[in-house]
Design an enzyme around this catalytic site. Structure first.
Site, PDB file in Angstrom:
ATOM      1  N   SER A 188      -2.754  28.775  24.712  1.00  0.00           N
ATOM      2  CA  SER A 188      -3.137  27.736  23.923  1.00  0.00           C
ATOM      3  C   SER A 188      -4.734  27.207  24.174  1.00  0.00           C
ATOM      4  O   SER A 188      -5.489  28.232  24.038  1.00  0.00           O
ATOM      5  CB  SER A 188      -2.316  26.456  23.838  1.00  0.00           C
ATOM      6  OG  SER A 188      -2.539  25.802  22.810  1.00  0.00           O
ATOM      7  N   ALA A 198      -2.648  13.689  16.348  1.00  0.00           N
ATOM      8  CA  ALA A 198      -4.218  13.569  16.268  1.00  0.00           C
ATOM      9  C   ALA A 198      -4.932  14.732  16.627  1.00  0.00           C
ATOM     10  O   ALA A 198      -6.161  15.021  16.225  1.00  0.00           O
ATOM     11  CB  ALA A 198      -4.495  12.383  16.982  1.00  0.00           C
ATOM     12  N   ASN A 199      -4.378  15.568  17.720  1.00  0.00           N
ATOM     13  CA  ASN A 199      -4.931  16.846  18.011  1.00  0.00           C
ATOM     14  C   ASN A 199      -5.187  17.802  16.912  1.00  0.00           C
ATOM     15  O   ASN A 199      -5.747  19.031  17.363  1.00  0.00           O
ATOM     16  CB  ASN A 199      -4.485  17.115  19.166  1.00  0.00           C
ATOM     17  CG  ASN A 199      -3.141  17.806  19.124  1.00  0.00           C
ATOM     18  OD1 ASN A 199      -2.550  17.993  17.990  1.00  0.00           O
ATOM     19  ND2 ASN A 199      -2.276  17.713  20.432  1.00  0.00           N
TER      20      ASN A 199
END
Length: 553
Positions: free
Chosen positions: A14, A376-377
């Site tokens: 990721s 929020a990321n």
């Protein structure tokens, strides 16, 4: 369980640094691995080579898995140098256990989720190919955009930071399908060396070197350091997007004419889906758009009705379609309090709060006819229930609908095709954002003006044992150690718009502290004070004086 259904295995780390690598598992519905199966994954990961056979047999017996049922595993990989070898090892292992493997090669994580869903719905969700993925998303996007790429303040140009990862590789293919509907300037595509570096104070400068996945670029870097990535041109007020290493997160940002960095994260994207149509001016309130903002704009001659004020893009389409569908938005405690107030008080959209983690957000979103969730990321998506999908499809085929109702239904149906409902998808989410900005005629500055985030600060406290921290109410209240929450409540009362919570890290002996207040100075002070109390009551390691130095970094 869905016997005989395909599952997915994605080789990726990721947003982590390029030397790292790992796997993400995809369940038969194209979603993340069910929480009940995480214990099995942990046990397998910790098993020695000699124990592997017995652990596999134990899991099979415990879950009543028949070795006679054919098993299909869909495999994908990102662009890290180690991914190819790990993917090959996975393919060999699948075949050694009698399973069937389908190797998709280099793909984004969301694409693999999409493929699994397509296979297990026998093509009802879409064609399980890279071509099918881009055709579904991009054709619907072009249809929604129409023959006029420009609209109001909206300009169809974006600067795309590919994080030197697989998102850049696949965006090149997506650009072909988008045709002239959106002009994408692709940077940090993983090729060549770092040249034309930014020289502003809003971006970090790194020496010329081989490009690595996520090195001084990508969504996680932009969110964490709140600065523009290296490797992109400095164009004042240009709309920019950054994706992460496997393209399941996205962050928007721009640098203004005064060289100031502005970030629009997952909270902003969630509210954009529910953004009021005409509210593009700055509010007089420094934080959220409430009644005073409405009164202020009314004095300027702006007319309002219930649809314009409280209906967001999705809600507006639902209302115009006259379909009885419930819209809901899911957040975590990390969502800025300003966004939560804006959604619930101004837009009147139900908001649910769940513990941190995409699996919790996704599960809760399934409870609504249309569920919107974003961390929020920058990881998030929109989910339509089976009942909502059927209702929209039936309405789209009804020729007796009024013209406005028919148009709203058709737009809802097309929007469903732009959205990758299985998981957060940076490319899909970007197309949704661009669709809404175009429909509203908004620039990125107009979008930012819908509300102003409360200043906030995050700190971490090293402790002897993170398990001493136990929380409830979606991690917003601390249960143990005794007295900690009471002391936090007392501290919060000393700050205007104060809010704070603590939660243990999932992987290391660290307690994470989050604080909000009316000014950045007060948010910093509140965070430091809460961190000191955590250090005192939860077995902190080291000196509490370090919290102040953390604020000065």
């Amino acid at each position: 369980m869905l016997r005989g259904a395909a599952i997915g295995l994605m080789i990726t780390a990721s947003h982590n640094p390029e030397p790292d690598n790992g796997v993400k598992l995809v369940d038969p519905k194209g979603e993340m691995l069910q929480q009940s199966w995480e214990k099995h994954a942990t046990k397998l990961a910790n098993a020695s080579d000699n124990e592997l056979d017995s652990v596999l047999l134990e899991i099979a017996e415990g879950e009543s898995i028949s070795w006679k049922i054919p098993a299909l595993v869909v495999v994908g990989q990102d662009t890290r140098p180690s991914s190819m070898g790990l993917a090959q090892a996975a393919l060999i292992g699948i075949k050694a256990l009698g399973g069937e493997a389908k190797d998709y090669g280099v793909v984004t994580t969301p694409m693999l989720h999409y493929f699994v869903m397509c296979i297990n719905t026998a093509g009802d969700y879409g064609e399980a190919t890279e071509e099918g993925y881009f055709k579904k998303l991009c054709c619907a996007f072009v249809k929604l955009r129409g023959d006029k790429p420009d609209n109001g303040h909206y300009v169809p140009n974006i600067i795309f930071d590919g994080a030197n990862g697989v998102g850049a590789t696949k965006m090149k293919i997506g650009m072909v399908h988008l045709k002239n509907s959106l002009q994408v300037q692709l940077h940090n595509d993983g090729n060549g060396k770092l040249n034309d570096l930014l020289t502003t104070r809003s971006a970090v400068i790194i020496e010329e070197s081989e490009r690595c996945v996520g090195e001084a670029c990508g969504a996680d870097y932009v969110k964490l350091y709140q600065r523009a990535p290296s490797g992109i041109p400095h164009v004042p007020n240009a709309r920019c997007v950054s994706v992460d290493g496997d393209a399941d997160r996205i962050i928007y940002f721009y640098i203004d004419a005064n060289d100031k960095f502005h970030m629009l994260d997952g909270d902003r994207m969630a509210t954009l889906y529910n953004a009021p149509y005409n509210c593009i001016d700055k509010a007089p309130s420094p934080y959220v758009l409430k009644g005073d903002m409405i009164e202020w704009l009314q004095k300027k001659g702006v007319e309002f009705n219930e649809t314009i004020i409280f209906a967001g893009y999705l809600m507006e389409l639902v209302q115009k379609s006259k379909l009885d569908l419930q819209l809901g938005l899911v957040q975590t405690a990390y969502a800025n309090g300003s966004s939560t107030s804006y959604i619930s008080e101004t837009l009147k959209v139900p908001v649910a709060c769940v513990p941190t983690g995409v699996k919790h957000l996704h599960h809760k979103a399934l409870e609504y006819d249309i569920g919107v969730y974003f961390e929020a990321n920058g990881h998030g998506t929109v989910i339509f229930s089976d009942a909502a999908t059927k209702r929209i499809g039936t309405a789209a085929a009804d020729s007796s609908l009024h013209a406005d109702q028919k148009l709203a239904v058709e737009r809802l149906k097309a929007l469903m095709d732009v959205i990758n409902q299985t998981v957060g998808d940076a490319i899909s989410d970007m197309l949704i954002v661009e669709t809404i900005l175009h429909a509203r005629g908004w620039s990125i500055q107009d979008w930012e003006a819908t509300y102003v985030d409360l200043p906030n600060r995050q700190l971490k406290v090293v402790v002897k044992d993170r398990k001493v921290i136990q929380t409830t109410d979606a991690e917003r209240q601390c249960v143990t150690p005794s007295g900690l929450q009471d002391k936090m409540n007392t501290l919060v009362k000393n700050f205007l718009n104060g809010r704070s919570f603590v939660r243990p890290s999932g992987t290391e002996d660290i307690v994470r502290v989050y604080a909000e207040a009316d000014t950045q100075q007060n948010a910093d002070r509140l965070a430091a004070q809460v961190a000191s109390v955590v250090h005192q009551l939860a077995g902190g390691v080291g000196s509490p004086q370090l919290f102040q130095s953390d604020l000065n970094e």
